[in-house]
Scaffold this motif. Structure first.
Motif, PDB file in Angstrom:
ATOM      1  N   ARG A  38       4.056   8.235  -4.569  1.00 58.48           N
ATOM      2  CA  ARG A  38       3.976   7.283  -3.454  1.00 58.48           C
ATOM      3  C   ARG A  38       4.072   5.837  -3.920  1.00 58.48           C
ATOM      4  NH1 ARG A  38      -0.733  10.127   0.375  1.00 58.48           N
ATOM      5  NH2 ARG A  38       0.607  11.841   1.090  1.00 58.48           N
ATOM      6  N   LEU A  40       1.957   3.559  -5.187  1.00 57.86           N
ATOM      7  CA  LEU A  40       0.941   2.787  -4.487  1.00 57.86           C
ATOM      8  C   LEU A  40       0.642   1.479  -5.198  1.00 57.86           C
ATOM      9  CD1 LEU A  40      -1.537   5.741  -3.854  1.00 57.86           C
ATOM     10  CD2 LEU A  40       0.145   4.844  -2.245  1.00 57.86           C
ATOM     11  N   THR A  91      -3.984   7.594   1.747  1.00 59.18           N
ATOM     12  CA  THR A  91      -2.780   6.824   1.429  1.00 59.18           C
ATOM     13  C   THR A  91      -1.583   7.291   2.247  1.00 59.18           C
ATOM     14  OG1 THR A  91      -2.360   8.314  -0.461  1.00 59.18           O
ATOM     15  CG2 THR A  91      -3.510   6.244  -0.913  1.00 59.18           C
TER      16      THR A  91
END
Length: 245
Positions: A38, A40, A91
């Protein structure tokens, strides 16, 4: 898994079976892979939650003075996996909807199964207390406290979702959604009564009371003082403990 397969209990020392280690490690590894993919911004996650991560770091350091450091470190890895799983949900692009989807799917699977095996398969869902020899329903868990924990974890989010569904504009509400949450909540209540887990029952009632209280605008306006109230309550409890009152 090893407990279920062997038909034993936690006292039999099956907690560290290889199948359990592989299951936990595979889940943790998969969660870490998801988080890495992802891409992040970790600073935005670590900053607001620095005390949570500091607590897990302290738990890791405390392994050094544990009676059995190796076993303590293995258990720390398992509990660190909880943090990974929470981050997988939070998330998501929409964390609130992600949490709702997680809890409703969890409840939709485990609650009907619990009701089924407790109602129709008592030989699979009931054990006898080793001290009192009294029967106790444990469902698919290993003891009634674990069962109570599962009910607490599913019951409060369901109640939250009921409240959230009622906050929607009337045009967006659906009877099927409210009915689904209500039926699952009824299952939680029924199994809680069967489980006779006082801790789970008290925690669920207290949690439900907090959710109800937070619906009041007057209480929500003072929510930023909860930390102060918590410190005062802890100080008062410590004072009463020291004074012997």
């Amino acid at each position: 898994i090893s407990v279920w397969v062997a038909g034993g209990d936690e006292i039999s020392g099956l907690e560290d079976k290889l199948v359990d280690k592989l299951l936990f490690l595979s889940l943790i590894f998969t969660g870490i892979v998801v988080l890495l993919r992802r891409r992040l911004e970790w600073s935005t996650i670590l900053g607001p939650n620095k005390w949570v991560f500091a607590y897990f770091l302290y738990l890791c350091i405390s392994v050094l003075w544990a009676d059995d450091s190796f076993v303590a470190f293995k258990r720390w890895i398992k509990y660190f996996g909880n943090l990974v799983m929470v981050l997988v949900i939070l998330t998501e692009e929409d964390p609130i909807e992600g949490a709702k989807a997680f809890f409703i799917r969890l409840a939709s699977v485990i609650l009907p199964v619990l009701v089924l095996i407790i109602r129709y398969f008592p030989h699979l869902s009931r054990k006898y207390d080793m001290w009192t020899n009294q029967p106790a329903f444990v469902g698919f868990s290993t003891d009634k406290n674990s069962l109570g924990m599962a009910l607490f974890v599913t019951g409060l989010p369901l109640l939250w979702m009921v409240f959230e569904s009622q906050r929607k504009p009337r045009a967006e509400r659906t009877k099927s959604e409210f009915l689904r949450y209500s039926v699952l909540l009824a299952m939680v209540g029924w199994v809680l009564v069967k489980a006779h887990s006082a801790t789970a029952l008290i925690c669920t009632v207290l949690g439900a009371g907090i959710l109800l209280a937070m619906r009041s605008p007057r209480i929500r306006s003072h929510v930023n003082r909860i930390g102060t109230y918590g410190i005062l309550a802890a100080a008062l409890a410590l004072l009463l403990q020291v004074s012997g009152l």
